[in-house]
Design a protein around this motif. Structure first.
Motif, PDB file in Angstrom:
ATOM      1  N   TRP A 125      -0.044   5.389   8.306  1.00 19.44           N
ATOM      2  CA  TRP A 125      -0.242   6.840   8.286  1.00 19.44           C
ATOM      3  C   TRP A 125       0.024   7.401   6.895  1.00 19.44           C
ATOM      4  O   TRP A 125      -0.729   8.238   6.394  1.00 19.44           O
ATOM      5  CB  TRP A 125       0.651   7.509   9.321  1.00 19.44           C
ATOM      6  N   LEU A 126       1.077   6.929   6.240  1.00 14.57           N
ATOM      7  CA  LEU A 126       1.395   7.411   4.894  1.00 14.57           C
ATOM      8  C   LEU A 126       0.280   7.068   3.911  1.00 14.57           C
ATOM      9  O   LEU A 126      -0.078   7.878   3.052  1.00 14.57           O
ATOM     10  CB  LEU A 126       2.720   6.817   4.411  1.00 14.57           C
ATOM     11  N   ALA A 163       2.904   2.397  -0.033  1.00 13.69           N
ATOM     12  CA  ALA A 163       2.994   2.338   1.431  1.00 13.69           C
ATOM     13  C   ALA A 163       2.376   1.049   1.957  1.00 13.69           C
ATOM     14  O   ALA A 163       2.894   0.423   2.887  1.00 13.69           O
ATOM     15  CB  ALA A 163       2.309   3.563   2.040  1.00 13.69           C
ATOM     16  N   ILE A 183       8.720  10.216   6.244  1.00 14.10           N
ATOM     17  CA  ILE A 183       8.832   9.331   5.082  1.00 14.10           C
ATOM     18  C   ILE A 183      10.024   8.385   5.161  1.00 14.10           C
ATOM     19  O   ILE A 183       9.955   7.233   4.739  1.00 14.10           O
ATOM     20  CB  ILE A 183       8.896  10.167   3.774  1.00 14.10           C
ATOM     21  N   THR A 202       8.211   5.388  -2.762  1.00 17.21           N
ATOM     22  CA  THR A 202       7.348   6.057  -1.790  1.00 17.21           C
ATOM     23  C   THR A 202       7.943   7.410  -1.408  1.00 17.21           C
ATOM     24  O   THR A 202       7.229   8.417  -1.296  1.00 17.21           O
ATOM     25  CB  THR A 202       7.169   5.193  -0.525  1.00 17.21           C
ATOM     26  N   GLY A 229       6.355  11.058  -1.849  1.00 18.41           N
ATOM     27  CA  GLY A 229       6.251  11.957  -0.703  1.00 18.41           C
ATOM     28  C   GLY A 229       6.999  13.256  -0.916  1.00 18.41           C
ATOM     29  O   GLY A 229       6.484  14.346  -0.625  1.00 18.41           O
ATOM     30  N   MET A 273       3.416  14.365   6.440  1.00 17.63           N
ATOM     31  CA  MET A 273       3.713  13.113   5.757  1.00 17.63           C
ATOM     32  C   MET A 273       5.203  13.012   5.423  1.00 17.63           C
ATOM     33  O   MET A 273       5.854  12.012   5.715  1.00 17.63           O
ATOM     34  CB  MET A 273       2.873  13.016   4.488  1.00 17.63           C
ATOM     35  N   TYR A 274       5.757  14.085   4.847  1.00 17.09           N
ATOM     36  CA  TYR A 274       7.161  14.039   4.423  1.00 17.09           C
ATOM     37  C   TYR A 274       8.111  13.910   5.612  1.00 17.09           C
ATOM     38  O   TYR A 274       9.146  13.270   5.519  1.00 17.09           O
ATOM     39  CB  TYR A 274       7.504  15.296   3.618  1.00 17.09           C
ATOM     40  N   PHE A 322      -1.499  10.022   1.951  1.00 15.04           N
ATOM     41  CA  PHE A 322      -1.475  10.075   0.486  1.00 15.04           C
ATOM     42  C   PHE A 322      -2.898  10.194  -0.082  1.00 15.04           C
ATOM     43  O   PHE A 322      -3.146  10.963  -1.007  1.00 15.04           O
ATOM     44  CB  PHE A 322      -0.798   8.831  -0.085  1.00 15.04           C
ATOM     45  N   THR A 356      10.111   4.757   6.880  1.00 20.60           N
ATOM     46  CA  THR A 356       9.656   3.541   6.198  1.00 20.60           C
ATOM     47  C   THR A 356      10.802   2.534   6.081  1.00 20.60           C
ATOM     48  O   THR A 356      10.556   1.332   5.951  1.00 20.60           O
ATOM     49  CB  THR A 356       9.120   3.858   4.782  1.00 20.60           C
ATOM     50  N   THR A 373       4.122   3.761  10.484  1.00 25.06           N
ATOM     51  CA  THR A 373       4.374   4.851   9.544  1.00 25.06           C
ATOM     52  C   THR A 373       3.657   4.607   8.225  1.00 25.06           C
ATOM     53  O   THR A 373       3.085   5.518   7.631  1.00 25.06           O
ATOM     54  CB  THR A 373       5.887   4.991   9.277  1.00 25.06           C
ATOM     55  N   CYS A 374       3.674   3.361   7.763  1.00 20.80           N
ATOM     56  CA  CYS A 374       3.077   3.044   6.464  1.00 20.80           C
ATOM     57  C   CYS A 374       1.567   3.239   6.460  1.00 20.80           C
ATOM     58  O   CYS A 374       0.991   3.697   5.467  1.00 20.80           O
ATOM     59  CB  CYS A 374       3.433   1.611   6.058  1.00 20.80           C
TER      60      CYS A 374
END
Length: 423
Positions: free
Chosen positions: A290-291, A401, A335, A229, A233, A331-332, A295, A338, A287-288
């Motif tokens: 949102w990721l 994610a 990251i 992941t 990212g 996003m980054y 993505f 996670t 967080t996941c």
């Protein structure tokens, strides 16, 4: 000092640490010609310095992560910062290629061996589990500002030499390296070092990191989900730089205008990293989640680039590239949080980050070769290959994610029920 204020000031200090410690390893990206002239070396020799550094990093990430889980983050960070400053001074006073090769290998030890894992671990333990996204986002915003500040200080020092490249480069190295000392002092003053924050306990051995935990981590699928992941990212984060040649070669934007947009996209948009953290923590509460959303959005945004109408206004095209740039930064910036959501214990954070960093930062070496080959072979059409690749990356990142989220949720449920957790 108010504990909340101290927490945010500590993140600011960590941002200064992360933004300043990589000044020397990557100095050629700002002072390329000056370094060549001051050292009297060839372009190939300049490349060998970076090769020495990256190879050292790849070897040291996992051992450094293990050490980071054995020592207190504060001590590891301060020693790493002071060691990097010392290497800067050695390099500045010699400017000899053979010595520089040793210095760049030394930089692997001072910046990648234990520093990186300890830094990410420090960011994690400062905040609660409910604010991980925001803390990582805030760190990356501070990191971006600190990196720009360090480069500005060095550049201004260089200018004081009045056109003397060697003298200016010497001053740039000394001034840039000195910022790391300031960061070390601030961390010494601000960062706590109690048992709870450092991930160490006074309890039984089961609560401490043990070498056998490394083998558990390597065999654990969620560690690889996290690593891949981060790969996806970081791949997006670094690939936004390809909008720069795309705008000049395909859209017809002037190099000056494209360069200005690039500065906004690659530096100023990093200030949006805390926004990504707030979205993850407050809106999605994950967080996941949102990721996954980010993505998918990024995949769509890069897909749209390929169907932009011919004759589109250069200004409109330039402004459009800021949209995927903004989402990539938001996003980054979160990251690495996670690691927390995956259900990985804090005592293993450093080792996991060491493993994840080896895989996660591979785009630096893979993407540049792959994308460059497509551009060389297919010209302007090569960008469609690049953007298609990034669309697929977004789909894969979203799936990963989701897998982390489900695995972490299962681990949390097992912990609450007293069953065997994910590790």
């Amino acid at each position: 000092m108010n504990s909340k204020l101290r927490k945010y000031l500590t993140v600011l200090a960590l941002g200064l640490a992360g933004g300043s410690i990589y000044f020397l390893p990557y100095i050629k990206y700002v002072f390329y010609d000056a370094q060549i002239a001051a050292m009297g070396i060839s372009n190939t020799q300049s490349g060998l310095l970076m090769t020495m550094y990256t190879v050292g990093n790849m070897i040291l990430y996992i051992p450094g992560g293990i050490v980071a889980d054995k020592v207190k983050p504060k001590k590891a960070l301060v020693i790493s910062l002071l060691g990097t400053a010392a290497l800067c001074y050695i390099y500045a006073f010699t400017l000899n290629f053979a010595i520089a090769m040793v210095v760049w290998l030394g930089l692997s030890f001072s910046t990648a061996f234990v520093f990186w894992s300890s830094l990410m671990k420090a960011v994690r333990i400062i905040g609660t589990e409910e604010e991980q996204g925001f803390m990582y986002g805030l760190y990356y915003a501070c990191n971006g500002l600190a990196g720009a500040l360090t480069q500005s200080i060095a550049l201004n020092a260089y200018k004081t030499a009045g056109g003397n490249m060697e003298g200016g480069f010497f001053r740039a190295v000394i001034s840039g390296g000195s910022v790391a000392i300031v960061a070390a002092v601030l961390i010494t003053i601000l960062m706590k070092e109690n048992s709870e924050e450092s991930g160490q306990t006074n309890g039984d051995d089961d609560s401490k990191f043990q070498m056998k935990d490394v083998f558990k981590l390597v065999k654990n699928p969620v560690v690889w989900f996290v690593s891949l992941t981060i790969f996806c990212g970081y791949g997006y984060y670094t690939s936004t730089s390809y909008f720069n040649p795309y705008l000049t070669e395909v859209i017809g934007v002037s190099p000056e205008s494209s360069g200005l947009i690039s500065i906004i996209r690659n530096y100023l948009l990093l200030l949006l990293a805390p926004v990504g953290g707030i979205i993850a923590d407050k809106l999605f509460k994950s967080t996941c989640k949102w990721l996954t959303t980010a993505f998918v959005i990024l995949a769509a945004l890069f897909g749209i680039v390929m169907i932009l109408p011919e004759g589109i206004s250069p200004t409109v095209a330039s402004l459009y590239t800021l949209i995927p740039g903004a989402f990539a930064m938001m996003m980054y910036g979160v990251i690495f949080s996670t690691v927390s959501e995956a259900g990985i214990p804090r005592k293993m954070t450093g080792t996991v980050i060491g493993i994840a960093s080896i895989i996660g930062y591979l785009p630096d070496s893979i993407y540049s070769v792959l994308f460059g080959n497509w551009m060389d072979k297919h010209g302007a059409q090569g960008y469609n290959y690049i953007f298609t690749f990034l669309v697929v990356t977004g789909v894969i990142g979203a799936v990963l994610a989701i897998m982390i989220y489900r695995t972490g949720k299962k681990a949390k449920a097992e912990n609450e029920n007293g069953e065997t957790a994910v590790l």
